[in-house]
Design an enzyme around this catalytic site. Structure first.
Site, PDB file in Angstrom:
ATOM      1  N   GLY A  24       0.896  -1.091  -0.095  1.00  0.00           N
ATOM      2  CA  GLY A  24       0.026  -0.010  -0.322  1.00  0.00           C
ATOM      3  C   GLY A  24       0.945   1.180  -0.106  1.00  0.00           C
ATOM      4  O   GLY A  24       1.975   0.906  -0.592  1.00  0.00           O
ATOM      5  N   CYS A  50       6.567  -5.132   0.948  1.00  0.00           N
ATOM      6  CA  CYS A  50       6.611  -3.865   0.210  1.00  0.00           C
ATOM      7  C   CYS A  50       6.530  -2.622   1.204  1.00  0.00           C
ATOM      8  O   CYS A  50       7.401  -2.342   1.895  1.00  0.00           O
ATOM      9  CB  CYS A  50       5.602  -4.022  -0.835  1.00  0.00           C
ATOM     10  SG  CYS A  50       6.198  -2.874  -2.114  1.00  0.00           S
ATOM     11  N   HIS A  72       5.477  -9.036  -3.870  1.00  0.00           N
ATOM     12  CA  HIS A  72       4.308  -9.488  -3.379  1.00  0.00           C
ATOM     13  C   HIS A  72       4.068 -10.742  -3.933  1.00  0.00           C
ATOM     14  O   HIS A  72       3.332 -11.137  -4.574  1.00  0.00           O
ATOM     15  CB  HIS A  72       3.205  -8.568  -4.036  1.00  0.00           C
ATOM     16  CG  HIS A  72       3.158  -7.199  -3.659  1.00  0.00           C
ATOM     17  ND1 HIS A  72       2.211  -6.945  -2.535  1.00  0.00           N
ATOM     18  CD2 HIS A  72       3.781  -6.031  -4.007  1.00  0.00           C
ATOM     19  CE1 HIS A  72       2.631  -5.396  -2.203  1.00  0.00           C
ATOM     20  NE2 HIS A  72       3.298  -4.853  -3.306  1.00  0.00           N
ATOM     21  N   GLU A  79       1.750 -12.762  -2.367  1.00  0.00           N
ATOM     22  CA  GLU A  79       0.236 -12.929  -2.457  1.00  0.00           C
ATOM     23  C   GLU A  79      -0.333 -12.550  -3.900  1.00  0.00           C
ATOM     24  O   GLU A  79      -1.430 -13.363  -3.840  1.00  0.00           O
ATOM     25  CB  GLU A  79      -0.279 -12.140  -1.283  1.00  0.00           C
ATOM     26  CG  GLU A  79      -0.531 -10.887  -1.601  1.00  0.00           C
ATOM     27  CD  GLU A  79       0.642  -9.827  -1.611  1.00  0.00           C
ATOM     28  OE1 GLU A  79       1.559 -10.339  -1.407  1.00  0.00           O
ATOM     29  OE2 GLU A  79       0.263  -8.381  -1.927  1.00  0.00           O
TER      30      GLU A  79
HETATM   31  N1  GLN Z   1       5.761   2.765  -3.291  1.00  0.00           N
HETATM   32  C1  GLN Z   1       5.073   2.356  -1.922  1.00  0.00           C
HETATM   33  C2  GLN Z   1       5.594   2.980  -0.703  1.00  0.00           C
HETATM   34  O1  GLN Z   1       6.733   3.586  -0.849  1.00  0.00           O
HETATM   35  C3  GLN Z   1       4.824   0.807  -1.738  1.00  0.00           C
HETATM   36  C4  GLN Z   1       4.362   0.194  -2.595  1.00  0.00           C
HETATM   37  C5  GLN Z   1       3.644  -1.458  -2.398  1.00  0.00           C
HETATM   38  O2  GLN Z   1       3.406  -1.617  -1.228  1.00  0.00           O
HETATM   39  N2  GLN Z   1       3.529  -2.026  -3.553  1.00  0.00           N
HETATM   40  O3  GLN Z   1       5.113   3.171   0.392  1.00  0.00           O
END
Ligand code: GLN
Length: 173
Positions: free
Chosen positions: A31, A63, A153, A155
């Site tokens: 996210g 992520c 990811h 998932e």
């Molecule tokens: N670009 C997002 C961040 O820096 C991370 C992206 C992701 O969770 N897929 O928070």
């Protein structure tokens, strides 16, 4: 949650501190790490995660989740859990449009398809952090004790093995 169900593990959404009451392991998803971090702080979910982790709750950050676990986020003072001794650089592969997939060779698991969505790069890992997979010589899956973090990811694929690895960590802690 869908992935955990496929692994025969019951899962709940966690938004507030009390949602952690019956949770043995927590996956902090992808996210926007600034948004997740601000919300965690506002509800004191961050303190509850840290407390439960001290009592043995295993953590897996994917992520944005990996960014939130990190001690150092290059150039940013955004809220974080500060539990994993790594330095990360957000959005270092470029913009959303530069998202990509790559084949990874994961320690003890084998070949895994990595889905990278505006992912961070792990610039440095410090003492005791094990590197389980690398891409272009940068760590993309790491573990320290009962904390797992990936910049991709798993998932979003059919492959359950990374989650099963984490479920093993939860059982052991
Ligand atoms: N670009 C997002 C961040 O820096 C991370 C992206 C992701 O969770 N897929 O928070």
């Amino acid at each position: 949650i869908e992935m955990l169900k496929r692994c025969n593990i019951s899962a709940v959404e966690v938004r507030l501190p009390e949602d952690l009451n019956d949770v043995d392991g927590l996956i902090i998803p992808g996210g926007e790490s600034t948004t997740i971090g601000n919300l965690m702080r506002r509800s004191s979910l961050d303190k509850e995660i840290i407390k439960k982790h001290r009592n043995g709750m295993a953590l897996y950050g994917t992520c944005a989740g990996a960014i939130l676990l990190a001690k150092d986020i290059v150039g940013s003072r955004q809220p974080r859990l500060n539990l994993l001794d790594i330095s990360v650089k957000r959005n270092d592969y470029g913009r959303q449009i530069d998202s990509f997939e790559a084949e990874l060779k994961v320690d003890k698991i084998g070949k895994v398809k990595g889905v990278f969505i505006r992912a961070p790069v792990i610039e440095k890992v410090y003492d005791g952090v094990k590197i389980l997979a690398k891409l272009d010589n940068k760590p993309v899956l790491i573990q320290k004790n009962n904390i797992l973090a990936s910049t991709f990811h798993p998932e979003l694929t059919e492959d359950r093995r990374v989650h099963e690895y984490f479920i093993g960590m939860v059982k052991n802690s």
